[in-house]
Design an enzyme around this catalytic site. Sequence first.
Site, PDB file in Angstrom:
ATOM      1  N   SER A 294      -3.056  -7.902   3.185  1.00  0.00           N
ATOM      2  CA  SER A 294      -3.287  -7.659   4.614  1.00  0.00           C
ATOM      3  C   SER A 294      -3.691  -8.964   5.304  1.00  0.00           C
ATOM      4  O   SER A 294      -3.297  -9.230   6.451  1.00  0.00           O
ATOM      5  CB  SER A 294      -4.380  -6.606   4.802  1.00  0.00           C
ATOM      6  OG  SER A 294      -4.000  -5.397   4.212  1.00  0.00           O
TER       7      SER A 294
ATOM      8  N   LYS B 119     -17.335  -6.436   9.385  1.00  0.00           N
ATOM      9  CA  LYS B 119     -16.099  -7.193   9.576  1.00  0.00           C
ATOM     10  C   LYS B 119     -15.629  -7.106  11.028  1.00  0.00           C
ATOM     11  O   LYS B 119     -16.025  -6.221  11.763  1.00  0.00           O
ATOM     12  CB  LYS B 119     -15.012  -6.589   8.694  1.00  0.00           C
ATOM     13  CG  LYS B 119     -15.083  -7.007   7.268  1.00  0.00           C
ATOM     14  CD  LYS B 119     -13.813  -6.515   6.614  1.00  0.00           C
ATOM     15  CE  LYS B 119     -13.725  -6.866   5.174  1.00  0.00           C
ATOM     16  NZ  LYS B 119     -12.508  -6.301   4.591  1.00  0.00           N
TER      17      LYS B 119
ATOM     18  N   ARG C 230      -1.974  -6.354  -8.221  1.00  0.00           N
ATOM     19  CA  ARG C 230      -0.744  -7.114  -7.979  1.00  0.00           C
ATOM     20  C   ARG C 230      -0.532  -8.211  -9.010  1.00  0.00           C
ATOM     21  O   ARG C 230       0.585  -8.547  -9.361  1.00  0.00           O
ATOM     22  CB  ARG C 230      -0.785  -7.760  -6.587  1.00  0.00           C
ATOM     23  CG  ARG C 230      -0.775  -6.756  -5.467  1.00  0.00           C
ATOM     24  CD  ARG C 230      -1.233  -7.371  -4.186  1.00  0.00           C
ATOM     25  NE  ARG C 230      -2.600  -7.883  -4.319  1.00  0.00           N
ATOM     26  CZ  ARG C 230      -3.327  -8.333  -3.330  1.00  0.00           C
ATOM     27  NH1 ARG C 230      -2.815  -8.400  -2.120  1.00  0.00           N
ATOM     28  NH2 ARG C 230      -4.555  -8.759  -3.533  1.00  0.00           N
TER      29      ARG C 230
ATOM     30  N   HIS D 172       0.837  -1.207   0.000  1.00  0.00           N
ATOM     31  CA  HIS D 172       0.000   0.000   0.000  1.00  0.00           C
ATOM     32  C   HIS D 172       0.869   1.253   0.000  1.00  0.00           C
ATOM     33  O   HIS D 172       0.588   2.213  -0.726  1.00  0.00           O
ATOM     34  CB  HIS D 172      -0.889   0.041   1.254  1.00  0.00           C
ATOM     35  CG  HIS D 172      -1.912  -1.051   1.358  1.00  0.00           C
ATOM     36  ND1 HIS D 172      -2.072  -1.817   2.480  1.00  0.00           N
ATOM     37  CD2 HIS D 172      -2.832  -1.484   0.473  1.00  0.00           C
ATOM     38  CE1 HIS D 172      -3.051  -2.682   2.287  1.00  0.00           C
ATOM     39  NE2 HIS D 172      -3.526  -2.504   1.073  1.00  0.00           N
TER      40      HIS D 172
HETATM   41  O1  PNS Z   1      -9.063  -3.012   0.507  1.00  0.00           O
HETATM   42  P1  PNS Z   1     -10.288  -3.529  -0.136  1.00  0.00           P
HETATM   43  O2  PNS Z   1     -11.132  -4.298   0.862  1.00  0.00           O
HETATM   44  O3  PNS Z   1     -10.013  -4.327  -1.383  1.00  0.00           O
HETATM   45  O4  PNS Z   1     -11.143  -2.228  -0.617  1.00  0.00           O
HETATM   46  C1  PNS Z   1     -12.412  -2.381  -1.218  1.00  0.00           C
HETATM   47  C2  PNS Z   1     -13.134  -1.034  -1.338  1.00  0.00           C
HETATM   48  C3  PNS Z   1     -13.154  -0.315  -0.003  1.00  0.00           C
HETATM   49  C4  PNS Z   1     -12.410  -0.162  -2.342  1.00  0.00           C
HETATM   50  C5  PNS Z   1     -14.572  -1.317  -1.851  1.00  0.00           C
HETATM   51  O5  PNS Z   1     -15.143  -2.305  -1.071  1.00  0.00           O
HETATM   52  C6  PNS Z   1     -15.465  -0.077  -1.817  1.00  0.00           C
HETATM   53  O6  PNS Z   1     -15.292   0.846  -2.590  1.00  0.00           O
HETATM   54  N1  PNS Z   1     -16.440  -0.061  -0.883  1.00  0.00           N
HETATM   55  C7  PNS Z   1     -17.357   1.038  -0.699  1.00  0.00           C
HETATM   56  C8  PNS Z   1     -18.780   0.683  -1.131  1.00  0.00           C
HETATM   57  C9  PNS Z   1     -18.945   0.836  -2.620  1.00  0.00           C
HETATM   58  O7  PNS Z   1     -18.809   1.901  -3.183  1.00  0.00           O
HETATM   59  N2  PNS Z   1     -19.253  -0.288  -3.275  1.00  0.00           N
HETATM   60  C10 PNS Z   1     -19.399  -0.363  -4.711  1.00  0.00           C
HETATM   61  C11 PNS Z   1     -18.052  -0.593  -5.388  1.00  0.00           C
HETATM   62  S1  PNS Z   1     -18.242  -0.839  -7.105  1.00  0.00           S
END
Ligand code: PNS
Length: 180
Positions: free
Chosen positions: A134, A47, A96, A23
Site C-alpha cells: 500500500s 497514522k 510476500r 490483498h
Molecule cells: O496491514 P498491516 O498494517 O500490516 O496490519 C497490521 C495489523 C493490523 C494486523 C496489526 O497491527 C494488528 O493486529 N494490530 C492490532 C493490535 C494488536 O493486536 N497488536 C498485537 C499484534 S501481535
Amino acid sequence: MSSPPSGRLAIFPGSFDPLTNGHVDIVLRSARLFERILVAVLVNPDKRPLFTAAERVTIIREVFREYPNVDVDTFDGLLVDYARERRASAIIRGIRAVSDFEFEFQMALMNRHLEPSLETVFMMPAEQYTYLSSRLIKEVFSLGGTVTGLVPAAVEQWMTRRQGEGRPEQGRGTRKKEHQ
Ligand code: PNS
C-alpha cells in the site's frame, strides 16, 4: 473447555490504506478455504491515512460486493479480542517474501500466546503481486505513476478523487515497514 468457533470464520486484518490487488488475491484464495472472510480494517488514530477507516470499509465493500461470504468491518484494540468477539477460528495474513516473515512470525506467536485457540494462516499472493505494498502504491500514485492493474478500479477512482481534493501532505519520516 470453551466451545469451538462456529462457521469457520477467518479474519483478514490490516490497514488496507489502500486495498491492493495483492490483498484482493489473498481474500479470494482464503474465501475458498473458509466459509466466511471478514476483512477487518484497523482504526489507527496515530497514522495519517489516505482514507479514513470508514472510507476504507466503503471501498472494500464495493470491491467485494459480489462475494456474499466476504464481509468488511473496522476494529481497534487487540486483534485477538476482536477475533474472540467475532468467534473467528483463524487470522489470515499474506506473506510476500522472506522479509515479511520475521515480523509476521512474531505477531502470529504473540497472538497465539494471547489466544491459543486462534490459528494464524499465512497465504502467498500470486507472484505478480509479491512486490506490491500500500505504501508503494501511494508513493507511485502521488508522484504521477500509474497504479492501474495494481489496485482494484474502485480504489484507483477513490485515489484520483482524493488527489483532486488536495490531500494534505502525509507526515514525513513516519515510514514503517509495511506488511500488506
Ligand atoms: O496491514 P498491516 O498494517 O500490516 O496490519 C497490521 C495489523 C493490523 C494486523 C496489526 O497491527 C494488528 O493486529 N494490530 C492490532 C493490535 C494488536 O493486536 N497488536 C498485537 C499484534 S501481535
